[in-house]
Write an enzyme that holds these catalytic residues in place. Structure first.
Site, short mmCIF file in Angstrom:
data_model
loop_
_atom_site.label_atom_id
_atom_site.label_comp_id
_atom_site.label_asym_id
_atom_site.label_seq_id
_atom_site.Cartn_x
_atom_site.Cartn_y
_atom_site.Cartn_z
N GLY A 11 0.83 -1.21 0.00
CA GLY A 11 0.00 0.00 0.00
C GLY A 11 0.86 1.26 0.00
O GLY A 11 1.86 1.31 0.71
N ARG A 72 1.52 -5.06 -5.95
CA ARG A 72 1.52 -6.30 -5.18
C ARG A 72 1.90 -7.40 -6.16
O ARG A 72 1.55 -7.34 -7.33
CB ARG A 72 0.15 -6.53 -4.55
N ASP A 103 4.05 -4.54 6.46
CA ASP A 103 4.29 -5.89 6.97
C ASP A 103 4.55 -6.92 5.86
O ASP A 103 5.52 -7.67 5.90
CB ASP A 103 3.05 -6.26 7.80
N THR A 125 3.73 2.72 5.81
CA THR A 125 2.32 2.31 5.72
C THR A 125 1.49 3.26 6.57
O THR A 125 1.92 3.63 7.67
CB THR A 125 2.10 0.85 6.20
N ASP A 127 -1.09 2.49 8.07
CA ASP A 127 -1.79 1.73 9.12
C ASP A 127 -1.11 1.75 10.49
O ASP A 127 -1.75 1.46 11.50
CB ASP A 127 -1.95 0.27 8.68
N ASP A 129 0.89 -0.43 11.65
CA ASP A 129 0.66 -1.77 12.20
C ASP A 129 1.93 -2.62 12.31
O ASP A 129 1.87 -3.83 12.29
CB ASP A 129 -0.41 -2.51 11.36
N ARG A 171 -6.60 -1.46 8.50
CA ARG A 171 -6.72 -2.93 8.51
C ARG A 171 -7.08 -3.39 9.93
O ARG A 171 -8.04 -2.89 10.49
CB ARG A 171 -5.45 -3.59 7.98
P1 ADP Z 1 2.17 -4.16 2.71
O1 ADP Z 1 3.64 -4.20 2.52
O2 ADP Z 1 1.61 -2.78 2.59
O3 ADP Z 1 1.75 -4.89 3.97
P2 ADP Z 1 1.20 -6.43 1.11
O4 ADP Z 1 0.82 -7.25 2.31
O5 ADP Z 1 0.26 -6.40 -0.02
O6 ADP Z 1 1.51 -4.92 1.46
O7 ADP Z 1 2.60 -7.00 0.59
C1 ADP Z 1 3.25 -6.42 -0.52
C2 ADP Z 1 3.96 -7.51 -1.33
O8 ADP Z 1 4.96 -8.13 -0.53
C3 ADP Z 1 3.08 -8.66 -1.80
O9 ADP Z 1 2.38 -8.39 -2.98
C4 ADP Z 1 4.10 -9.76 -2.04
O10 ADP Z 1 4.74 -9.62 -3.28
C5 ADP Z 1 5.12 -9.49 -0.93
N1 ADP Z 1 4.85 -10.39 0.20
C6 ADP Z 1 3.85 -10.30 1.12
N2 ADP Z 1 3.89 -11.33 1.99
C7 ADP Z 1 4.94 -12.11 1.62
C8 ADP Z 1 5.50 -13.33 2.11
N3 ADP Z 1 5.01 -13.94 3.19
N4 ADP Z 1 6.57 -13.82 1.47
C9 ADP Z 1 7.11 -13.21 0.39
N5 ADP Z 1 6.61 -12.05 -0.12
C10 ADP Z 1 5.55 -11.51 0.47
#
Ligand code: ADP
Length: 318
Positions: A11, A72, A103, A125, A127, A129, A171
């Site tokens: 995000g 993503r 995260d 982020t 959030d 979080d 979230r």
């Molecule tokens: P944020 O970083 O804002 O929490 P997301 O949760 O959508 O956003 O994560 C962003 C990107 O990070 C995902 O689209 C994916 O490519 C990568 N990612 C998320 N979780 C994992 C994971 N457990 N292992 C490897 N890559 C991950």
């Protein structure tokens, strides 16, 4: 000589540009080569790299969003996808990576460090979080955006003697709701960390109305329900007109606040310092007024923290 790459992922958050600027300019000052990777891990897999100069990051400290764009990537979650990413880093001669994100993005960075890529994470982020740090980049700006909306909604709710339910992002984290609710003088703040009793809430609204209260402003965190359903319920039970406002993506945009620009600048500077010192698999954060860094595994295992005292204060003052 090191080649450092920087990407933004997940995000978007106001202040990400200020962090990119800080990483690029600090690294150039230290005579490193810097590459920007567009569209997060997806762009990394596809080799969407651009060389970064001082001027590449001119005139962006005040801009929301991210000039590197964000995305993503499902492919990156697979072992194959990550192998492609590592190969691409090798192809471009990149030996260190700065990941700006939340995260999920940090979990991606964690996987890359396990594959021997020198990685440092910067928390970006709205959030807030990530419990290992007091604040993440974008949170302060988002709270100020919500606060502006609350002030405006209060005017119209008072004039119409209505209940106003404002749904905010975050979230499963209630920090945006808690901070904006306290700063905006909301009558009720509803958070996933605390839960709530709908019947009791309706009873209180009715009692307050009888006592002469002109409006009742409720800040609802998205992690505990929708504003529309709650407003409908309040109206049905109390007979008082109740309106819902879902602020949505405006919370992600806008020029970053002074706090976020400074936080992003400090984080970006420290991230490059860590790489210079050979400290990798780290994330940067802030505790009190101090910039900290932690091992990424350790940071991601810090349990969720909720500021009970702040919640108590908000309720006492409501
Ligand atoms: P944020 O970083 O804002 O929490 P997301 O949760 O959508 O956003 O994560 C962003 C990107 O990070 C995902 O689209 C994916 O490519 C990568 N990612 C998320 N979780 C994992 C994971 N457990 N292992 C490897 N890559 C991950």
């Amino acid at each position: 000589m090191k080649t450092i790459a920087v990407l933004t992922s997940g995000g978007d958050a106001p202040g990400m540009n200020a962090a990119i600027r800080a990483v690029v300019r600090t690294a150039l000052d230290k005579k490193f080569t810097v590459m920007g990777i567009e569209r997060g891990y997806s762009g990394l897999i596809n080799g969407e790299m651009i060389p970064m100069e001082r001027r590449s990051v001119a005139d962006i400290i005040q801009r929301g969003g991210t000039i590197l764009k964000t995305a993503r990537s499902e492919e990156f979650k697979t072992e194959n996808g990550r192998k492609k990413a590592v190969q691409m880093l090798g192809k471009f001669g990149i030996d260190s990576l700065v990941v700006i994100g939340g995260d999920g993005s940090f979990r991606g960075a964690q996987e890359l460090s396990r594959m021997s890529i020198a990685t440092v994470g910067i928390p970006g982020t709205i959030d807030n979080d990530l419990p290992y740090t007091d604040f993440t980049i974008g949170f302060d700006t988002a709270v100020n955006t919500v606060l502006d909306a609350i002030n405006k909604l209060r005017d119209t709710s008072t004039s119409h003697e209505r209940v106003s339910v404002v749904e905010v992002m975050g979230r499963n984290c209630g920090d945006i709701a808690l901070y904006s609710g306290l700063a905006g003088g909301a009558e009720n703040i509803i958070l996933p960390e605390k839960g709530y009793d709908q019947d009791k809430l309706c009873k209180n609204i009715l009692e307050e109305k009888i006592k002469g209260k002109l409006h009742n402003l409720i800040v609802l965190a998205e992690g505990i329900g929708g504003a529309e359903a709650l407003a409908k319920k309040i109206q049905e039970v109390t007979g008082i007109e109740a309106r819902a406002t879902k602020l949505g993506h405006i919370q992600r945009g806008g020029s970053p606040s002074c706090m976020d620009r400074i936080l992003a600048s400090r984080f970006g500077y420290r991230a490059v310092e860590l790489l210079e010192e050979g400290k990798t698999s780290r994330v940067v954060g802030i505790k009190g007024a101090k910039i900290i860094d932690l091992d990424i595994d350790e940071a991601l295992s810090v349990p969720r923290y909720f500021d009970d005292k702040l919640y108590k204060i908000a309720n006492a003052l409501a």
